[in-house]
Design a protein around this motif. Structure first.
Motif, PDB file in Angstrom:
ATOM      1  N   MET A  70      -6.094   8.035  -9.816  1.00  0.00           N
ATOM      2  CA  MET A  70      -5.738   7.581  -8.553  1.00  0.00           C
ATOM      3  C   MET A  70      -5.421   8.349  -7.469  1.00  0.00           C
ATOM      4  SD  MET A  70      -6.436   4.285  -8.741  1.00  0.00           S
ATOM      5  CE  MET A  70      -6.061   3.835  -7.165  1.00  0.00           C
ATOM      6  N   PRO A  71      -4.969   9.592  -7.385  1.00  0.00           N
ATOM      7  CA  PRO A  71      -4.740  10.398  -6.395  1.00  0.00           C
ATOM      8  C   PRO A  71      -6.030  11.039  -6.263  1.00  0.00           C
ATOM      9  CG  PRO A  71      -3.386  10.846  -8.610  1.00  0.00           C
ATOM     10  CD  PRO A  71      -4.316   9.786  -8.873  1.00  0.00           C
ATOM     11  N   VAL A 101      -0.744  16.384  -5.202  1.00  0.00           N
ATOM     12  CA  VAL A 101      -2.003  15.821  -4.519  1.00  0.00           C
ATOM     13  C   VAL A 101      -1.377  14.488  -3.736  1.00  0.00           C
ATOM     14  CG1 VAL A 101      -3.890  16.716  -5.439  1.00  0.00           C
ATOM     15  CG2 VAL A 101      -2.751  14.698  -6.609  1.00  0.00           C
ATOM     16  N   PRO A 102      -2.131  13.963  -3.038  1.00  0.00           N
ATOM     17  CA  PRO A 102      -1.733  12.665  -2.199  1.00  0.00           C
ATOM     18  C   PRO A 102      -2.300  11.545  -3.229  1.00  0.00           C
ATOM     19  CG  PRO A 102      -2.952  13.962  -0.467  1.00  0.00           C
ATOM     20  CD  PRO A 102      -3.126  14.685  -2.000  1.00  0.00           C
ATOM     21  N   ILE A 103      -1.809  10.230  -2.876  1.00  0.00           N
ATOM     22  CA  ILE A 103      -2.050   9.042  -3.490  1.00  0.00           C
ATOM     23  C   ILE A 103      -2.504   8.273  -2.079  1.00  0.00           C
ATOM     24  CG2 ILE A 103      -1.280   8.932  -5.709  1.00  0.00           C
ATOM     25  CD1 ILE A 103       0.906   7.029  -4.705  1.00  0.00           C
ATOM     26  N   ALA A 104      -3.153   7.213  -2.271  1.00  0.00           N
ATOM     27  CA  ALA A 104      -3.439   6.162  -1.018  1.00  0.00           C
ATOM     28  C   ALA A 104      -4.000   4.855  -1.663  1.00  0.00           C
ATOM     29  CB  ALA A 104      -3.945   6.684   0.301  1.00  0.00           C
ATOM     30  N   HIS A 105      -3.196   3.990  -2.106  1.00  0.00           N
ATOM     31  CA  HIS A 105      -3.743   2.650  -2.773  1.00  0.00           C
ATOM     32  C   HIS A 105      -2.770   1.531  -2.899  1.00  0.00           C
ATOM     33  CE1 HIS A 105      -2.082   5.170  -6.380  1.00  0.00           C
ATOM     34  NE2 HIS A 105      -1.559   3.947  -6.579  1.00  0.00           N
ATOM     35  N   ASN A 106      -3.458   0.533  -2.819  1.00  0.00           N
ATOM     36  CA  ASN A 106      -2.885  -0.823  -2.946  1.00  0.00           C
ATOM     37  C   ASN A 106      -2.820  -1.398  -4.632  1.00  0.00           C
ATOM     38  OD1 ASN A 106      -1.268  -2.968  -1.932  1.00  0.00           O
ATOM     39  ND2 ASN A 106      -2.885  -4.513  -1.749  1.00  0.00           N
ATOM     40  N   PHE A 162       0.913  -1.183  -0.006  1.00  0.00           N
ATOM     41  CA  PHE A 162      -0.006   0.057   0.031  1.00  0.00           C
ATOM     42  C   PHE A 162       0.990   1.320   0.088  1.00  0.00           C
ATOM     43  CE2 PHE A 162      -2.507   3.219   1.665  1.00  0.00           C
ATOM     44  CZ  PHE A 162      -4.083   2.811   1.487  1.00  0.00           C
ATOM     45  N   VAL A 163       0.625   2.284  -0.704  1.00  0.00           N
ATOM     46  CA  VAL A 163       1.428   3.440  -0.852  1.00  0.00           C
ATOM     47  C   VAL A 163       0.699   4.544  -0.441  1.00  0.00           C
ATOM     48  CG1 VAL A 163       2.830   5.006  -2.242  1.00  0.00           C
ATOM     49  CG2 VAL A 163       2.967   2.389  -2.616  1.00  0.00           C
ATOM     50  N   CYS A 164       1.099   5.429   0.349  1.00  0.00           N
ATOM     51  CA  CYS A 164       0.332   6.422   0.870  1.00  0.00           C
ATOM     52  C   CYS A 164       1.411   7.733   0.801  1.00  0.00           C
ATOM     53  CB  CYS A 164      -0.240   6.377   2.163  1.00  0.00           C
ATOM     54  SG  CYS A 164      -1.110   7.465   2.716  1.00  0.00           S
ATOM     55  N   LYS A 165       1.357   8.659  -0.019  1.00  0.00           N
ATOM     56  CA  LYS A 165       2.265   9.601   0.096  1.00  0.00           C
ATOM     57  C   LYS A 165       1.856  10.932  -0.844  1.00  0.00           C
ATOM     58  CE  LYS A 165       5.472   7.983  -3.350  1.00  0.00           C
ATOM     59  NZ  LYS A 165       6.925   7.315  -3.711  1.00  0.00           N
ATOM     60  N   TRP A 166       2.163  12.009  -0.696  1.00  0.00           N
ATOM     61  CA  TRP A 166       2.135  13.369  -1.576  1.00  0.00           C
ATOM     62  C   TRP A 166       2.899  12.984  -3.028  1.00  0.00           C
ATOM     63  CZ3 TRP A 166      -0.863  17.638  -1.036  1.00  0.00           C
ATOM     64  CH2 TRP A 166      -1.714  17.882   0.048  1.00  0.00           C
ATOM     65  N   ILE A 167       2.230  13.104  -4.301  1.00  0.00           N
ATOM     66  CA  ILE A 167       2.957  13.185  -5.577  1.00  0.00           C
ATOM     67  C   ILE A 167       2.709  14.245  -6.207  1.00  0.00           C
ATOM     68  CG2 ILE A 167       3.369  10.332  -5.486  1.00  0.00           C
ATOM     69  CD1 ILE A 167       0.260  12.273  -7.327  1.00  0.00           C
ATOM     70  N   ARG A 168       3.400  14.253  -7.368  1.00  0.00           N
ATOM     71  CA  ARG A 168       3.310  15.484  -8.297  1.00  0.00           C
ATOM     72  C   ARG A 168       2.912  14.979  -9.702  1.00  0.00           C
ATOM     73  NH1 ARG A 168       5.228  20.641  -8.748  1.00  0.00           N
ATOM     74  NH2 ARG A 168       6.323  20.856 -10.723  1.00  0.00           N
ATOM     75  N   LEU A 169       2.000  15.657 -10.195  1.00  0.00           N
ATOM     76  CA  LEU A 169       1.075  15.423 -11.439  1.00  0.00           C
ATOM     77  C   LEU A 169       1.443  16.388 -12.401  1.00  0.00           C
ATOM     78  CD1 LEU A 169      -2.501  14.095  -9.990  1.00  0.00           C
ATOM     79  CD2 LEU A 169      -0.600  12.775 -10.667  1.00  0.00           C
ATOM     80  N   GLU A 188      11.596   6.705 -10.850  1.00  0.00           N
ATOM     81  CA  GLU A 188      11.469   7.095  -9.541  1.00  0.00           C
ATOM     82  C   GLU A 188      10.144   7.976  -9.246  1.00  0.00           C
ATOM     83  OE1 GLU A 188      13.954   7.482 -11.163  1.00  0.00           O
ATOM     84  OE2 GLU A 188      15.310   6.114 -10.343  1.00  0.00           O
ATOM     85  N   SER A 189       9.531   8.669  -9.935  1.00  0.00           N
ATOM     86  CA  SER A 189       8.525   9.385  -9.756  1.00  0.00           C
ATOM     87  C   SER A 189       7.252   8.723  -9.909  1.00  0.00           C
ATOM     88  CB  SER A 189       8.380  10.676 -10.340  1.00  0.00           C
ATOM     89  OG  SER A 189       8.353  10.309 -11.841  1.00  0.00           O
ATOM     90  N   ASN A 190       7.303   7.402 -10.336  1.00  0.00           N
ATOM     91  CA  ASN A 190       6.256   6.606 -10.540  1.00  0.00           C
ATOM     92  C   ASN A 190       5.687   5.719  -9.215  1.00  0.00           C
ATOM     93  OD1 ASN A 190       4.078   4.755 -11.622  1.00  0.00           O
ATOM     94  ND2 ASN A 190       5.216   4.216 -13.385  1.00  0.00           N
TER      95      ASN A 190
END
Lengths: 222, 243
Positions: free
Chosen positions: A198-199, A135-140, A109-116, A174-176
């Protein structure tokens, strides 16, 4: 009037209602899926969560619900339909959006802020968005996948709305965060009125939450 | 002895004495559960009794699903702590996940909305493969259950010491909030009161899970591992909160 549909297991429904209603001052109603009638609304949002406990496969049970028949009708009429996280999974499971969302390549599960980066001009939802949003993502299960032909069609039709990028705006490995094909974070239908991502834009709607870039995506909903 | 129970011989004698007869199988099952370590905290009760439980701001004290304190302006906060040591020792993922399931239920049971979890975990040496396995899956169980119901684990602590090698400690806590005038207390005391049991569908794998806490762990305890843990209760959580 905007509808936010609640299925058993939805858990970002209140956040979405807060972002649209309290922050953006839109008329929004939280609707239990069994009571949902598309004719009563101008816009529909499928919030994140774990509908039906993710049994069988994320989003698939909700995809067969009568509420989704109504959503499909709304989409045909050209009304905006937004699916976030589990909502995106439901949209791909119904076939309203192409491709599917597989388990993250890191198997966690990944939960963090990412850049789009906004890549698609066709989507109605990207109209107010500048080139980049955080914005953040939080998904498996967020690894977007589609076959080669499908990917070509998405690109030709300008249906890829958001891609994961690094601070410099480059699509890198890395950003994926989940191994999505071509760093895809969100796509729309050829008409541009149905988008899945997803975000979580609703989790980036106030400074106290760490940023409010998400409002730029939700702003177009009226 | 007709039913298989985990009560000690002395406890069984006491049951017969109180009832004045031999309980039937259903009664044995119920008493076995209610008198289990998990439900009655029989071994930790003397220690728990030392904790302060009274005060101006205490709205609901010991004896109910969770403790409630007044936090002012018409709001109350409730808290629950639970240990899931024994189940986690043989099945770390399901064991810790059901710990979260239990305490979130206790927050909901008072009519409150759950907002966060905490954990306090103690394992044997990190050099031991067994402890590494427990550590990895206990953490995953806590995290996954929280993610499913949309409630974050906001803080915690972890300790590694070889004294925990054969008996890991898995403590989890939850907290929620509720309007003071909306606190619900679940008790049905008078004849004719209606009891409603709400919850997701469950398998047989949970049967005797509670009384398992009363047993002493040994090398055969692994045989008690459930075959198909079904713990995702997220839809029940949503249904309890169609506000």
């Amino acid at each position: 009037m905007i509808a936010v549909i609640r299925f058993p297991g939805s858990n970002c429904d209140m956040d979405m209602v807060h972002a649209l209603g309290d922050v953006l001052k839109r008329k929004v109603k939280l609707v239990w899926h069994r009571e949902f009638k598309g004719g009563e609304f101008d816009v529909v949002v499928l919030p994140g969560g774990f509908t039906y406990g993710d049994h069988l496969r994320a989003g698939i049970i909700a995809a067969f619900s009568p509420a989704m028949k109504e959503v499909r009708e709304m989409a045909k009429e050209g009304k905006p339909v937004l699916g976030v996280c589990n909502g995106f999974q439901i949209l791909t499971e119904t076939g309203m959006l192409p491709g599917s969302l597989l388990r993250n390549d890191g198997l966690n599960f990944v939960c963090k802020w990412i850049r789009l980066k906004k890549t698609g001009g066709r989507s109605l939802f990207a109209r107010k968005v500048e080139d980049f949003v955080s914005v953040p993502i939080a998904h498996n299960e967020g690894r977007y996948f589609i076959d080669e032909k499908g990917l070509r069609e998405l690109e030709q039709n300008d249906q890829i709305v958001f891609k994961y990028v690094d601070a410099g705006g480059n699509e890198t490995y890395e950003s994926n965060p989940n191994g999505s094909l071509s760093n895809i974070a969100g796509i729309c239908n050829p008409e541009g009125n149905v988008m899945g991502m997803m975000p979580h834009p609703e989790r980036a709607c106030e400074e106290i939450l760490g940023g409010k870039d998400g409002l730029k995506i939700l702003e177009v909903l009226k | 002895m007709t039913a298989q129970v985990d009560l000690t011989a002395e406890e069984q004698k006491q049951v017969r004495q109180i009832l004045g007869r031999e309980p039937n199988e259903v009664e044995w099952g119920m008493i076995d559960i209610m008198w289990s370590e998990h439900c009655s905290y029989k071994s930790s009760r003397p220690h728990l009794a030392k904790l302060p439980t009274k005060g101006e701001r205490v709205l609901v004290g010991p004896g109910y699903d969770s403790g409630v304190v007044d936090i002012g302006k018409g709001w109350a906060a409730n808290f629950k702590v639970e240990t899931h040591n024994h189940p986690s020792a043989i099945e770390p993922y399901g064991g810790s996940a059901t710990g979260i399931g239990g305490i979130v239920r206790d927050i909901l049971a008072l009519g409150a909305y759950p907002v966060g979890f905490l954990d306090s975990l103690h394992f044997g040496s990190l050099n031991s493969p067994h402890s590494q396995w427990l550590f990895r899956y206990v953490v995953k169980g806590v995290a996954d259950y929280g993610n499913c119901i949309g409630v974050p684990t906001v803080a915690g602590e972890v300790q590694f010491d070889k004294s925990f090698e054969k008996n890991c400690l898995v403590n989890v806590a939850s907290f929620g909030f509720v309007r003071k005038d909306k606190i619900v207390q679940g008790y049905a005391k008078a004849p004719g009161d209606v009891l409603i049991l709400a919850g997701g569908s469950t398998g047989r794998d949970g049967v005797h899970g509670v009384t398992f806490a009363s047993r002493t762990l040994d090398e055969n305890s692994e045989m008690d591992r459930p075959k198909s843990p079904r713990w995702r209760q997220s839809s029940t959580n949503t249904n309890c909160h169609t506000r």
